[in-house]
Design an enzyme around this catalytic site. Sequence first.
Site, PDB file in Angstrom:
ATOM      1  N   ILE A 185      19.008  -5.042  43.214  1.00 13.53           N
ATOM      2  CA  ILE A 185      20.083  -4.291  42.548  1.00 13.53           C
ATOM      3  C   ILE A 185      20.140  -2.890  43.141  1.00 13.53           C
ATOM      4  O   ILE A 185      19.118  -2.194  43.187  1.00 13.53           O
ATOM      5  CB  ILE A 185      19.835  -4.200  41.021  1.00 13.53           C
ATOM      6  N   ASP A 244      18.749   5.045  49.729  1.00 13.46           N
ATOM      7  CA  ASP A 244      20.044   5.720  49.665  1.00 13.46           C
ATOM      8  C   ASP A 244      21.036   4.876  50.460  1.00 13.46           C
ATOM      9  O   ASP A 244      20.985   4.854  51.695  1.00 13.46           O
ATOM     10  CB  ASP A 244      19.901   7.135  50.255  1.00 13.46           C
ATOM     11  N   ASN A 273      25.887  -2.473  43.250  1.00 14.00           N
ATOM     12  CA  ASN A 273      26.366  -1.694  42.106  1.00 14.00           C
ATOM     13  C   ASN A 273      26.417  -0.190  42.380  1.00 14.00           C
ATOM     14  O   ASN A 273      27.218   0.517  41.772  1.00 14.00           O
ATOM     15  CB  ASN A 273      25.450  -1.990  40.905  1.00 14.00           C
ATOM     16  N   TYR A 314      38.471   7.797  44.958  1.00 11.35           N
ATOM     17  CA  TYR A 314      37.665   6.786  44.262  1.00 11.35           C
ATOM     18  C   TYR A 314      38.413   5.445  44.194  1.00 11.35           C
ATOM     19  O   TYR A 314      37.842   4.386  44.493  1.00 11.35           O
ATOM     20  CB  TYR A 314      37.302   7.274  42.855  1.00 11.35           C
ATOM     21  N   LYS A 359      37.441   1.685  45.797  1.00  9.60           N
ATOM     22  CA  LYS A 359      37.310   0.439  45.037  1.00  9.60           C
ATOM     23  C   LYS A 359      38.322  -0.612  45.505  1.00  9.60           C
ATOM     24  O   LYS A 359      38.060  -1.807  45.427  1.00  9.60           O
ATOM     25  CB  LYS A 359      37.421   0.719  43.537  1.00  9.60           C
TER      26      LYS A 359
HETATM   27  P1  NDP Z   1      25.865   5.803  36.813  1.00 11.97           P
HETATM   28  O1  NDP Z   1      26.177   7.154  37.353  1.00 11.97           O
HETATM   29  O2  NDP Z   1      25.257   5.713  35.459  1.00 11.97           O
HETATM   30  O3  NDP Z   1      24.963   5.004  37.847  1.00 11.97           O
HETATM   31  C1  NDP Z   1      25.233   5.042  39.233  1.00 11.97           C
HETATM   32  C2  NDP Z   1      24.040   4.507  39.995  1.00 11.97           C
HETATM   33  O4  NDP Z   1      24.335   4.537  41.390  1.00 11.97           O
HETATM   34  C3  NDP Z   1      22.793   5.329  39.775  1.00 11.97           C
HETATM   35  O5  NDP Z   1      21.713   4.447  39.569  1.00 11.97           O
HETATM   36  C4  NDP Z   1      22.638   6.099  41.073  1.00 11.97           C
HETATM   37  O6  NDP Z   1      21.248   6.281  41.345  1.00 11.97           O
HETATM   38  C5  NDP Z   1      23.248   5.119  42.060  1.00 11.97           C
HETATM   39  N1  NDP Z   1      23.650   5.759  43.307  1.00 11.97           N
HETATM   40  C6  NDP Z   1      24.553   6.740  43.500  1.00 11.97           C
HETATM   41  N2  NDP Z   1      24.603   7.092  44.796  1.00 11.97           N
HETATM   42  C7  NDP Z   1      23.688   6.299  45.433  1.00 11.97           C
HETATM   43  C8  NDP Z   1      23.260   6.190  46.777  1.00 11.97           C
HETATM   44  N3  NDP Z   1      23.784   6.949  47.767  1.00 11.97           N
HETATM   45  N4  NDP Z   1      22.299   5.291  47.079  1.00 11.97           N
HETATM   46  C9  NDP Z   1      21.784   4.521  46.116  1.00 11.97           C
HETATM   47  N5  NDP Z   1      22.132   4.580  44.833  1.00 11.97           N
HETATM   48  C10 NDP Z   1      23.088   5.461  44.501  1.00 11.97           C
HETATM   49  O7  NDP Z   1      27.265   5.031  36.842  1.00 11.97           O
HETATM   50  P2  NDP Z   1      27.681   3.506  36.499  1.00 11.97           P
HETATM   51  O8  NDP Z   1      26.547   2.716  36.045  1.00 11.97           O
HETATM   52  O9  NDP Z   1      28.881   3.597  35.648  1.00 11.97           O
HETATM   53  O10 NDP Z   1      28.172   3.024  37.944  1.00 11.97           O
HETATM   54  C11 NDP Z   1      27.748   1.826  38.545  1.00 11.97           C
HETATM   55  C12 NDP Z   1      28.915   1.198  39.288  1.00 11.97           C
HETATM   56  O11 NDP Z   1      29.917   0.829  38.344  1.00 11.97           O
HETATM   57  C13 NDP Z   1      29.595   2.112  40.306  1.00 11.97           C
HETATM   58  O12 NDP Z   1      29.882   1.371  41.471  1.00 11.97           O
HETATM   59  C14 NDP Z   1      30.888   2.508  39.594  1.00 11.97           C
HETATM   60  O13 NDP Z   1      31.903   2.835  40.497  1.00 11.97           O
HETATM   61  C15 NDP Z   1      31.171   1.242  38.838  1.00 11.97           C
HETATM   62  N6  NDP Z   1      32.097   1.361  37.718  1.00 11.97           N
HETATM   63  C16 NDP Z   1      31.834   2.200  36.656  1.00 11.97           C
HETATM   64  C17 NDP Z   1      32.719   2.287  35.616  1.00 11.97           C
HETATM   65  C18 NDP Z   1      32.510   3.213  34.483  1.00 11.97           C
HETATM   66  O14 NDP Z   1      33.466   3.461  33.723  1.00 11.97           O
HETATM   67  N7  NDP Z   1      31.330   3.728  34.252  1.00 11.97           N
HETATM   68  C19 NDP Z   1      33.938   1.455  35.593  1.00 11.97           C
HETATM   69  C20 NDP Z   1      34.120   0.637  36.745  1.00 11.97           C
HETATM   70  C21 NDP Z   1      33.218   0.585  37.755  1.00 11.97           C
HETATM   71  P3  NDP Z   1      20.580   7.574  42.044  1.00 11.97           P
HETATM   72  O15 NDP Z   1      21.371   8.763  41.578  1.00 11.97           O
HETATM   73  O16 NDP Z   1      19.163   7.529  41.557  1.00 11.97           O
HETATM   74  O17 NDP Z   1      20.711   7.295  43.499  1.00 11.97           O
HETATM   75  C1  8X3 Z   2      35.705   3.619  36.668  1.00  4.73           C
HETATM   76  C2  8X3 Z   2      36.944   3.338  35.905  1.00  4.73           C
HETATM   77  O1  8X3 Z   2      39.282   4.158  35.485  1.00  4.73           O
HETATM   78  O2  8X3 Z   2      37.461   5.730  35.126  1.00  4.73           O
HETATM   79  O3  8X3 Z   2      35.634   2.829  37.792  1.00  4.73           O
HETATM   80  O4  8X3 Z   2      38.135   5.142  37.349  1.00  4.73           O
HETATM   81  S1  8X3 Z   2      38.010   4.661  35.992  1.00  4.73           S
END
Ligand code: NDP
Ligand code: 8X3
Length: 265
Positions: free
Chosen positions: A11, A69, A96, A165, A169
Amino acid sequence: SGRLTGKTIVITGASSGIGRSTAIEFARTAPKDLKLVLTARRLETLEEVAAEIKKEVGDGVKVLPFKLDVSQPEEVKTFVERLPEEFREIDVLVNNAGLVKGVAQAPSIEEEDLNVMFATNVTGLINMTQAVLPIFKKRAEGGKGDIINIGSIAGREPYAGGSIYCSTKAAVKSFTDALRKELVATRIRVISVDPGQVETNFSVVRFYGDKSKADAVYAGCEPLTPEDIAEIIVFAAGRRENVVVADTLVFPSHQASAGVMHRKT
Ligand code: NDP
Ligand code: 8X3
């Protein structure tokens, strides 16, 4: 489910939000002989997630916190060879890791924000996929394994203040859909999960750490929880081999599109 027993699951972005919840949900669902490789930039936070899983399900699940990263191509390219041997037979990759930075509109978008979003959400996801696919392709029937990509409603419906963004996506969606076609003669499943509004650290990152701005995003709404999305990811991975949950769009009940949100006042 028994179908997940013994699998090795990688993951990305497992230190927070959806990735973290997905790790916990896999462990709860298949608490025997599962191997979880949890990756993100923050190793200490991954270690906390690993400790939490151990506390909840015990030693049946082997958890490897691994600093990675995804925006650094060299780190991703050498990722598989740097894994301890017992974690290299990957069965499921959950792409993710992802982020949004800012709400700026052209021509005021910061170059750094533009670059980090593409390097993480797009190039990172593609590089991870390319690093893991050779393992899948060595297996019988043209190959076997699951690629689960986390897209977004933002990839289907671009909105003002989200041009970059949303573009990232949309790129994830196109890559995912093309890949499924490229792998149609195999047992490799290409799965897409596209959430709407989920309350995680996502908006805090978008507003560069400003919690009050992040909270305002969800004012009057009841967003999804990261567990809600984790359940869908684990469900998809646990289906019978011949079943591909190809495409899902998941909203909370007050949301009907990226911009159509009912708020209680
Ligand atoms: P969080 O910010 O809670 O989690 C994001 C995760 O991504 C963290 O674990 C962070 O870990 C990791 N991350 C960021 N940059 C890097 C990198 N360069 N390398 C490795 N890991 C990285 O956000 P979400 O859980 O919401 O986001 C997860 C996914 O879901 C994303 O792809 C987001 O676009 C998507 N998403 C989110 C939505 C929302 O409303 N929240 C809706 C739709 C999609 P660390 O900082 O430790 O590297
Ligand atoms: C996150 C959903 O609509 O905030 O991917 O961009 S939105």
